[in-house]
Scaffold this motif. Sequence first.
Motif, PDB file in Angstrom:
ATOM      1  N   GLN A  45       0.837  -1.195   0.000  1.00 55.93           N
ATOM      2  CA  GLN A  45       0.000   0.000   0.000  1.00 55.93           C
ATOM      3  C   GLN A  45       0.878   1.253   0.000  1.00 55.93           C
ATOM      4  O   GLN A  45       2.078   1.185   0.293  1.00 55.93           O
ATOM      5  N   PRO A  46       0.306   2.430  -0.308  1.00 58.36           N
ATOM      6  CA  PRO A  46       1.095   3.666  -0.242  1.00 58.36           C
ATOM      7  C   PRO A  46       1.693   3.866   1.154  1.00 58.36           C
ATOM      8  O   PRO A  46       1.065   3.527   2.164  1.00 58.36           O
ATOM      9  N   ALA A  47       2.895   4.415   1.205  1.00 56.07           N
ATOM     10  CA  ALA A  47       3.564   4.676   2.490  1.00 56.07           C
ATOM     11  C   ALA A  47       3.127   6.040   3.015  1.00 56.07           C
ATOM     12  O   ALA A  47       3.130   7.027   2.285  1.00 56.07           O
ATOM     13  N   LEU A  48       2.760   6.078   4.287  1.00 59.18           N
ATOM     14  CA  LEU A  48       2.358   7.324   4.952  1.00 59.18           C
ATOM     15  C   LEU A  48       3.234   7.521   6.179  1.00 59.18           C
ATOM     16  O   LEU A  48       3.235   6.691   7.095  1.00 59.18           O
ATOM     17  N   LEU A  49       3.976   8.624   6.193  1.00 58.97           N
ATOM     18  CA  LEU A  49       4.844   8.977   7.314  1.00 58.97           C
ATOM     19  C   LEU A  49       4.119   9.968   8.216  1.00 58.97           C
ATOM     20  O   LEU A  49       3.669  11.021   7.756  1.00 58.97           O
ATOM     21  N   LEU A  50       4.018   9.640   9.496  1.00 56.81           N
ATOM     22  CA  LEU A  50       3.362  10.497  10.481  1.00 56.81           C
ATOM     23  C   LEU A  50       4.438  11.165  11.345  1.00 56.81           C
ATOM     24  O   LEU A  50       5.253  10.475  11.963  1.00 56.81           O
ATOM     25  N   ILE A  51       4.417  12.510  11.393  1.00 56.31           N
ATOM     26  CA  ILE A  51       5.443  13.251  12.133  1.00 56.31           C
ATOM     27  C   ILE A  51       4.764  14.068  13.227  1.00 56.31           C
ATOM     28  O   ILE A  51       3.958  14.951  12.942  1.00 56.31           O
ATOM     29  N   HIS A  52       5.101  13.782  14.472  1.00 54.25           N
ATOM     30  CA  HIS A  52       4.407  14.339  15.638  1.00 54.25           C
ATOM     31  C   HIS A  52       4.845  15.760  15.966  1.00 54.25           C
ATOM     32  O   HIS A  52       5.766  16.324  15.364  1.00 54.25           O
ATOM     33  N   GLY A  53       4.201  16.329  16.994  1.00 54.96           N
ATOM     34  CA  GLY A  53       4.472  17.698  17.413  1.00 54.96           C
ATOM     35  C   GLY A  53       5.159  17.795  18.770  1.00 54.96           C
ATOM     36  O   GLY A  53       5.516  16.790  19.390  1.00 54.96           O
ATOM     37  N   PHE A  54       5.323  19.019  19.222  1.00 52.07           N
ATOM     38  CA  PHE A  54       5.927  19.347  20.519  1.00 52.07           C
ATOM     39  C   PHE A  54       4.814  19.540  21.550  1.00 52.07           C
ATOM     40  O   PHE A  54       3.801  20.178  21.240  1.00 52.07           O
ATOM     41  N   PRO A  55       4.973  19.030  22.768  1.00 53.01           N
ATOM     42  CA  PRO A  55       6.126  18.350  23.349  1.00 53.01           C
ATOM     43  C   PRO A  55       5.917  16.847  23.456  1.00 53.01           C
ATOM     44  O   PRO A  55       6.514  16.206  24.302  1.00 53.01           O
ATOM     45  N   GLN A  68       4.291  11.009  31.033  1.00 52.18           N
ATOM     46  CA  GLN A  68       5.239   9.917  31.255  1.00 52.18           C
ATOM     47  C   GLN A  68       6.262   9.854  30.117  1.00 52.18           C
ATOM     48  O   GLN A  68       7.463   9.653  30.347  1.00 52.18           O
ATOM     49  N   LEU A  69       5.798  10.045  28.891  1.00 53.73           N
ATOM     50  CA  LEU A  69       6.696  10.013  27.735  1.00 53.73           C
ATOM     51  C   LEU A  69       7.629  11.224  27.708  1.00 53.73           C
ATOM     52  O   LEU A  69       8.781  11.116  27.283  1.00 53.73           O
ATOM     53  N   ILE A  70       7.134  12.369  28.153  1.00 59.55           N
ATOM     54  CA  ILE A  70       7.988  13.559  28.242  1.00 59.55           C
ATOM     55  C   ILE A  70       9.105  13.335  29.259  1.00 59.55           C
ATOM     56  O   ILE A  70      10.265  13.690  29.034  1.00 59.55           O
ATOM     57  N   GLN A  71       8.764  12.715  30.372  1.00 56.79           N
ATOM     58  CA  GLN A  71       9.740  12.484  31.436  1.00 56.79           C
ATOM     59  C   GLN A  71      10.714  11.348  31.116  1.00 56.79           C
ATOM     60  O   GLN A  71      11.805  11.277  31.692  1.00 56.79           O
ATOM     61  N   HIS A  72      10.313  10.450  30.220  1.00 63.60           N
ATOM     62  CA  HIS A  72      11.149   9.301  29.876  1.00 63.60           C
ATOM     63  C   HIS A  72      12.542   9.763  29.437  1.00 63.60           C
ATOM     64  O   HIS A  72      12.684  10.770  28.739  1.00 63.60           O
ATOM     65  N   ASN A  73      13.561   9.038  29.845  1.00 65.44           N
ATOM     66  CA  ASN A  73      14.952   9.392  29.523  1.00 65.44           C
ATOM     67  C   ASN A  73      15.320  10.802  29.984  1.00 65.44           C
ATOM     68  O   ASN A  73      16.086  11.511  29.321  1.00 65.44           O
ATOM     69  N   GLN A  74      14.755  11.204  31.118  1.00 68.84           N
ATOM     70  CA  GLN A  74      15.066  12.516  31.726  1.00 68.84           C
ATOM     71  C   GLN A  74      14.829  13.674  30.747  1.00 68.84           C
ATOM     72  O   GLN A  74      15.658  14.556  30.572  1.00 68.84           O
ATOM     73  N   GLY A  75      13.642  13.650  30.137  1.00 67.91           N
ATOM     74  CA  GLY A  75      13.309  14.657  29.140  1.00 67.91           C
ATOM     75  C   GLY A  75      13.316  16.086  29.653  1.00 67.91           C
ATOM     76  O   GLY A  75      13.524  17.023  28.872  1.00 67.91           O
ATOM     77  N   ASN A  76      13.114  16.255  30.968  1.00 69.39           N
ATOM     78  CA  ASN A  76      13.105  17.625  31.504  1.00 69.39           C
ATOM     79  C   ASN A  76      14.471  18.312  31.370  1.00 69.39           C
ATOM     80  O   ASN A  76      14.572  19.527  31.410  1.00 69.39           O
ATOM     81  N   ARG A  77      15.535  17.527  31.171  1.00 69.91           N
ATOM     82  CA  ARG A  77      16.880  18.109  31.023  1.00 69.91           C
ATOM     83  C   ARG A  77      17.023  18.914  29.740  1.00 69.91           C
ATOM     84  O   ARG A  77      17.863  19.815  29.666  1.00 69.91           O
ATOM     85  N   ILE A  78      16.230  18.545  28.713  1.00 70.97           N
ATOM     86  CA  ILE A  78      16.450  19.165  27.398  1.00 70.97           C
ATOM     87  C   ILE A  78      15.229  19.946  26.908  1.00 70.97           C
ATOM     88  O   ILE A  78      15.211  20.417  25.773  1.00 70.97           O
ATOM     89  N   PHE A  79      14.221  20.117  27.767  1.00 70.09           N
ATOM     90  CA  PHE A  79      13.001  20.816  27.370  1.00 70.09           C
ATOM     91  C   PHE A  79      13.298  22.226  26.876  1.00 70.09           C
ATOM     92  O   PHE A  79      12.735  22.687  25.881  1.00 70.09           O
ATOM     93  N   HIS A  80      14.207  22.913  27.575  1.00 64.22           N
ATOM     94  CA  HIS A  80      14.546  24.283  27.184  1.00 64.22           C
ATOM     95  C   HIS A  80      15.343  24.322  25.879  1.00 64.22           C
ATOM     96  O   HIS A  80      15.396  25.351  25.208  1.00 64.22           O
ATOM     97  N   LYS A  81      15.971  23.195  25.527  1.00 65.85           N
ATOM     98  CA  LYS A  81      16.663  23.107  24.246  1.00 65.85           C
ATOM     99  C   LYS A  81      15.665  22.880  23.111  1.00 65.85           C
ATOM    100  O   LYS A  81      15.779  23.479  22.033  1.00 65.85           O
ATOM    101  N   LEU A  82      14.689  22.027  23.361  1.00 65.75           N
ATOM    102  CA  LEU A  82      13.679  21.749  22.341  1.00 65.75           C
ATOM    103  C   LEU A  82      12.915  23.005  21.941  1.00 65.75           C
ATOM    104  O   LEU A  82      12.625  23.234  20.765  1.00 65.75           O
ATOM    105  N   ILE A  83      12.566  23.842  22.914  1.00 65.36           N
ATOM    106  CA  ILE A  83      11.718  25.005  22.662  1.00 65.36           C
ATOM    107  C   ILE A  83      12.405  26.044  21.781  1.00 65.36           C
ATOM    108  O   ILE A  83      11.739  26.946  21.226  1.00 65.36           O
TER     109      ILE A  83
END
Length: 302
Positions: free
Chosen positions: A36-46, A201-216
């Motif tokens: 079937q046709p390939a569909l790529l789904l790209i999520h948002g922040f955060p 829970q997914l935001i916190q996974h792998n210590q996500g709070n360490r890089i939140f200010h970098k993502l923004i």
Amino acid sequence: MQKLTQWLNDGYFHKHCFAKHFESNVFVKQTGDKTQPALLLIHGFPTSSYDWQPIWDELSQHFHLITLDMMGFGYSDKPTEFPYSFDAQANLVEDVVASIGIEKLHILSHDYGNTVTQELLARQGDAKQHNTPVTFEILSSLLLNGGIFPEVIHPILIQKLLLSPIGFIVAKAMGYNAFKRNFDNICSIKIEENELRKYWQLIQHNQGNRIFHKLIQYMKLRVKHRDRWVGALQQNTTPMRFINGLEDPISGRDMLKRYQELIPNPDTISLAGVGHYPQVEAPEQVLEHAFDFWKMHQIINE
């Protein structure tokens, strides 16, 4: 709704080298008939690829689906050394798609993911101009709410604070209650608390709070590279539709109006009573207008 463990177990980890001696694990999930046709789904922040869960099963009946957690999001690694630029995230997307062996695909993106799509479209335009190869060909694009025109974005307070000199302190101090308040503000149709807790829970996974200010910092990048990324939409010759939840306080009505002003022959859909996360708030409406688009352009059969 699906348990996070099931979402995780149905995916796998791709090794991505974003620089010499820097290899990271990136969560990837795919399903559906590969003919079937390939569909790529790209999520948002955060948030993460789990945002697509409400429409995943229905889409899988018609497409070979591919999604991923970009670097710094969800189950993927969140290294402090990663540049967290749209250029780097687009490189990641190209790497993942190449590893699967797909040469042509369609895109459905949201928020932060829209700007990744814009960079990918810009690269496709560059390749045509210079007669150079592309990693894959984008056949169509469906964009949900997001800051594709930085001049009409209305950032909320938490975004402004994360962008400020004390952003790293705000990121570390942020807890679930503050996260929920902000989500309740941007979503017109409230998301169930058990789902919000999964997002957190997914935001916190792998210590996500360490890089939140970098993502923004992506908000500054949108301004800096505005002409390239807006130009990619204006010069795009493949089918494209913008589905916009009008009650989104960040990128709602004004974003839709700007799209209609700047994009030639704009194909737009307005969702009244829907906020920043249409695929979660009103999945049936998103599916209805997405399938209408794909059928209109003979991407899938009637």
